[in-house]
Write an enzyme that holds these catalytic residues in place. Structure first.
Site, PDB file in Angstrom:
ATOM      1  N   CYS A 450      17.021  13.218  -2.743  1.00 12.69           N
ATOM      2  CA  CYS A 450      17.537  11.989  -2.275  1.00 12.69           C
ATOM      3  C   CYS A 450      18.518  12.483  -1.297  1.00 12.69           C
ATOM      4  CB  CYS A 450      18.140  11.096  -3.244  1.00 12.69           C
ATOM      5  SG  CYS A 450      16.818  10.076  -4.313  1.00 12.69           S
ATOM      6  N   ASP A 500      -0.935   3.413   5.067  1.00 10.14           N
ATOM      7  CA  ASP A 500      -1.260   4.292   6.104  1.00 10.14           C
ATOM      8  C   ASP A 500       0.286   4.923   6.235  1.00 10.14           C
ATOM      9  OD1 ASP A 500      -4.017   4.481   7.199  1.00 10.14           O
ATOM     10  OD2 ASP A 500      -4.065   2.406   6.824  1.00 10.14           O
ATOM     11  N   ASP A 663     -12.633  -1.086   9.834  1.00  6.27           N
ATOM     12  CA  ASP A 663     -11.766  -1.051  10.990  1.00  6.27           C
ATOM     13  C   ASP A 663     -11.946   0.471  11.492  1.00  6.27           C
ATOM     14  OD1 ASP A 663     -10.428   0.031   8.570  1.00  6.27           O
ATOM     15  OD2 ASP A 663      -8.374  -0.048   9.742  1.00  6.27           O
TER      16      ASP A 663
END
Length: 788
Positions: A450, A500, A663
């Site tokens: 982090c 994605d 797609d």
């Protein structure tokens, strides 16, 4: 996109791709300034060289021979190219206002946009006359004029073409057009005498800035070529088919070309910059504007306060070197140098027929040899922007180790330079003490975990400028941030999920954001779903806080536009530091839980027609772009295809009874087709001649340039029944080309195919094509048969 070895410390923005700026780009490419990021904003990808324009009009040169490819030049220079129009400057906040994108921040600004004939001051001229400048826009009008001349009806008599303005530009234009159009008519078997040319000027002579001998020579040429010349003819009105002069005369004009009264664009009036009477930017000898040291100007748009300069390309070209030097010096906090323009210069004025006249001061001479001399000079100039030397770091992937060492060395040197600030002379960028600390921090070893998150203040400022679409089913989202988003799933609906993520492949973060969001939404659309929410995963390189904030604002601004248009609410995400810019989305969509409207990969039926809604070739094109081997207009066209949403296309396919859909993305056309044939239990025929291809895709694969994913995709050639027959087909490698934000590949019943294609083209999918058909599963192991 090649990652920078250094953090961005300063932004130099070049507005316009004129002769001065292309020279500046090349100079900074040959001698980069560590920590400097250059951004070019221009309406044109191909920027014309004015010296060769008459030869182009005459037909002696091709389009590419007279245009500098700004896309390739920017890639070579490591500069970002934003294809947009500037409409204003917010000087107080140091931001450039563009027509179609978020404001662009600058630390230093240079303007080189040329001048524009002030047709708006003459009644009727704005709609009926064709201004020669901006030159890039003139080309389309010139092509239309040629078509008009070829198709001119004989019964209408002679077609009259008028040129207003009798300086060197007007003279060259009228003679070049006459030469070209007469030859066009001859080629059609028509009489060249069907054309009449008229030249008008408000002055009492042609070529007022040239010596009497040159004027006399051109007067003779115009007379011999039967060009009517009218002096003291100030045009005050343009009406259909007629020009009206101040002294009451009228002249027939079926087409009017305007080459006079050049000035600045209207948007400069609102910038507060000091302008001259023609609206051009007043500059000191240092090419710095009178009332803003952060703004420079060069070329025709610059008005030199020391003495008036003719609006000639020679000055724009010569300004490039002092402009580049003074931009560098300004960024370093050094004293600027004065530009001393020459009093006399050599003008080589062509007559359209490979003959030219030289004019310099009181001297003048002419001949075909002068044209050949001019041709050699012009071609040598253009070679500087078409043939780039090999640069460090621009090699093959095999040189990755050397590139890493180079980057480490560069960062180490930059760290030393930053630490040296305030301890003596430095040739590096001029930074404040706070900026120096931030720069050192960006170069130093960065934390993981982090500790690699982007700071909260940067995030809040960047995200505060975004306005995600609001949805009633989003109970907790960015409008009231919490640890996680809370979203309601409506009754009778099921959730469709996809993710994605990829690193940037272009230097424009706004367009990259649009492509990344569009790509992520593609899976939802392909399945017939409705996008509901998105969470983003972002990686940004460390740097000055202001630069990181601007990068996030630009990229997420583009992404939000696409998500909002799809009705998809951005509800959260994570932003961390990394070596390269990257963006991805986890998308949740909704679909009928009874699965009635779902489109899946399986479902193809024998007899179906195979459709593709977008052209292919993005993989090879962007591989070539990284090597400076792709034309800028190829990349621009590819990006326009990539930002075209599949949402409407999916709905059209569904309403026309699509039996299967997916797609097109990383596995390429063949890979995704095989993913459809296997679960459908069918075979497919692909017709190579009907594949829609992006401009330049075949050129790139023929040059041996393919995506790094191509070799993995090529392994699927075993799915081809007759691959050996097509190995020599130039389109064959594109079957394996990985696509980013590609189109929809779908099977549609043959009876619906024609109407479906028509509807898709009407909706903006103009490259939609029938690329094959579905057949019953055969005994062959390979499911795909290629057809010519």
């Amino acid at each position: 996109m090649k990652p920078s070895a250094q953090p961005v410390l300063r932004d130099l923005v070049l507005v316009g791709g004129g002769h001065s700026h292309v020279g500046v780009l090349r100079m900074f490419a040959m001698k980069p300034e560590p920590g400097l990021r250059i951004t070019v904003i221009c309406t044109d990808i191909d920027t014309p060289y004015s010296g060769m324009l008459p030869g182009y009009i005459s037909g002696h040169y091709s389009f590419d021979e007279v245009h500098i490819d700004l896309g390739r030049l920017c890639a070579f220079a490591g500069a970002r190219l934003y294809h947009d129009a500037v409409v204003g400057i917010d000087r107080q906040n140091q931001k450039i206002i563009c027509q179609n994108r978020p404001p662009v921040a600058y630390d230093l600004l240079s303007i080189n946009i040329g001048s524009t004939p002030q047709v708006r001051h003459v009644e009727g001229a704005q709609s009926l006359a064709v201004p020669v400048k901006p030159i890039a826009q003139f080309n389309q009008r010139w092509l239309a004029l040629m078509d008009k001349a070829r198709q001119w009806p004989v019964h209408r008599g002679r077609m009259t073409i008028a040129v207003v303005g009798a300086g060197a530009g007007g003279i060259e234009l009228v003679l070049s057009m006459q030469y070209r159009l007469r030859h066009e008519l001859k080629a059609l078997g028509r009489s060249p005498e069907d054309l009449k040319f008229v030249l008008l000027t408000s002055g009492d002579t042609i070529l007022p800035t040239h010596n009497p001998g040159v004027r006399k020579r051109f007067a003779q040429v115009l007379q011999e070529r039967n060009v009517e010349v009218h002096t003291s003819a100030e045009v005050i009105q343009v009406s259909p088919g007629c020009l009206h002069t101040r002294d009451g005369r009228t002249f027939d004009a079926d087409e009017t070309m305007w080459v006079t009264q050049a000035g600045g664009p209207a948007w400069l009036q609102s910038t507060g910059l000091a302008l001259d009477k023609q609206g051009c930017i007043l500059v000191h000898p240092q090419l710095q504007t009178l009332n803003d040291p952060l703004v420079f100007a060069a070329g025709d748009i610059a008005s030199f306060v020391e003495r008036p300069l003719e609006k000639a390309g020679v000055f724009a070209v010569r300004m490039a070197k002092p402009l580049a030097e003074n931009l560098r010096r300004s960024l370093r906090g050094q004293k600027l140098l004065a530009y001393d323009p020459q009093r006399h210069w050599l003008a080589l004025i062509s007559t359209g027929n490979r003959f030219a006249v030289a004019s310099r001061g009181s001297l003048g001479f002419a001949g075909a040899w002068v044209w050949r001399w001019k041709d050699r000079i012009d071609r040598e100039f253009m070679r500087r922007f078409t043939e780039f030397p090999s640069m460090p770091g621009a090699g093959s992937p095999g040189q990755a180790g050397a590139q890493v060492r180079e980057a480490v060395q560069a960062m180490g040197q930059l760290l030393k330079d930053i630490q040296a600030q305030g301890k003596g002379h430095t040739t590096q960028l001029n930074l404040t003490s706070e900026e120096s600390l931030q720069a050192i921090s960006a170069i130093a070893m960065r934390c993981g975990g982090c500790g690699a998150k982007v700071g909260a203040s940067i995030l809040s400022r960047a995200l505060g400028q975004l306005q995600p679409v609001e949805r009633p089913d989003v109970l907790i989202g960015l409008h009231s941030p919490d640890d996680a988003a809370v979203v309601r799933v409506p009754a009778g609906m099921a959730v469709v999920q996809t993710v994605d993520f990829f690193r940037a492949f272009i230097d424009d973060p706004y367009v990259f954001g649009k492509v990344a969001a569009n790509h992520a939404l593609g899976d939802i659309f392909a399945m017939g779903g409705e996008p509901q929410t998105a969470t983003a995963v972002v990686t940004v390189p460390p740097g000055l806080e202001s630069k990181v904030e601007d990068l996030l604002t630009q990229m997420m601004g583009g992404a939000i536009e696409v998500l909002n248009a799809a009705g998809c609410a951005l509800v959260g995400g994570h932003t961390g530091e990394g070596a390269e810019l990257a963006l991805g989305f986890a998308i949740n969509g909704l679909i009928d839980e009874k699965m009635h409207s779902v489109m899946r990969k399986g479902g193809m039926q024998p007899g179906d027609v195979l459709l593709l809604t977008k052209p292919i070739g993005t993989g090879t094109l962007f591989a070539a772009h990284a090597r400076y081997a792709a034309k800028g207009r190829w990349i621009d066209a590819a990006l326009k295809s990539m930002v075209l949403s599949n949402q409407s296309g999916a709905e059209i396919l569904r309403t026309h009874g699509a039996t299967a859909c997916t797609d097109l993305t990383g596995f390429g056309l063949l890979g995704h087709l095989v993913e459809m044939t296997r679960p459908s239990g069918v075979d497919a025929e692909l017709t190579m001649s009907t594949l829609p291809l992006l401009d330049g895709a075949v050129d790139c694969v023929q040059a041996g340039i393919v995506s790094s994913l191509q070799p993995a995709n090529v392994r699927l050639r075993r799915a081809l029944r007759n691959a050996d027959e097509f190995l020599g087909d130039p389109r064959y490698p594109l079957l394996f080309d990985p696509q980013t934000a590609g189109g929809l590949l779908a099977s549609v019943p043959a009876a619906q195919a024609g109407a479906c294609v028509q509807a898709l083209k009407a909706a903006g999918y103009v490259h939609t094509a029938i690329i094959g058909r579905i057949t019953a599963q055969s005994q062959a192991i390979e499911p795909v048969l290629l057809k010519t």
